[in-house]
Write an enzyme that holds these catalytic residues in place. Structure first.
Site: not given
Ligand code: ZN
Length: 204
Positions: A118, A160-161, A164
């Site tokens: 990350c 993953h994004e 976020h």
């Protein structure tokens, strides 16, 4: 997420053109409040959003990343950008506001144990199990609906994004041992990542 050395040439037909001319901004690190709470949804598709997206793109490239979410430059809005290869090394580029991710369940669900990192915890990589396919729906920078899907690093990146934008970092998905290993790597690499990184990183 950071880019792996693998550079791919073909580009998927679903890719959108990412804006240029943005400003490189310092990457926000884990521990800052904006990284650990659900982001506000995008409701206004205006010039401010276009500037934010251009800054995300510029910062992602300066940091040599494959994806970057707004919270990673300190902005509390649910939007991310990506430029990422899939399992066949085809590049996918996109912008997603208010992302929702779907991954296979039941017999179609296969986990891919691969390295993850990350940009907000730079210089550290450990294996993290994720479904090997993901589909993200949301809205483009102009507010029109978008869908992106794929395999390999792209599947990992889309998950993953989207995480976020929900206030989840991938360290939250690791066991204590893996998280400790990740922290050691990050601390060892810290001299390479000053507080304003990647501002001032030259693009060679
Ligand atoms: Zn990240």
């Amino acid at each position: 997420m950071p880019r792996t050395p693998d550079t791919s040439v073909p580009v998927s037909p679903t890719s959108v053109e990412l804006p240029t001319g943005g400003t490189v901004r310092p990457v926000t690190r884990w521990g800052e409040a904006v990284m650990h709470r659900k982001a506000r949804p995008v409701t206004i598709y205006d010039d401010d959003l276009r500037v934010l997206v251009a800054d995300l793109v510029a910062t992602m490239y300066a940091a040599d990343g494959v994806g970057l979410a707004a919270c990673q430059i300190g902005v509390d809005l649910a939007v991310f950008v990506f430029d990422c290869p899939d399992a066949d090394r085809v590049t996918h580029r996109g912008i997603v506001c208010n992302p929702e991710v779907e991954v296979p369940e039941g017999p179609d669900r296969r986990l891919d144990e691969d390295e993850e990192g990350c940009l907000s915890y730079p210089g550290a990589f450990v294996d993290c199990a994720r479904p090997d396919f993901a589909r993200v729906t949301g809205f483009g920078v102009d507010g029109s609906p978008v869908v992106f899907e794929g395999t390999g690093l792209l599947a990992r990146c889309l998950q993953h994004e989207t995480d976020h934008t929900l206030g989840t970092v991938f360290g939250d998905r690791l066991n204590n041992r893996a998280r400790k290993r990740l922290r050691k790597q990050m601390e060892a690499a810290a001299p390479d990542y000053p507080a304003d990184w990647p501002v001032g990183v030259s693009d060679e």
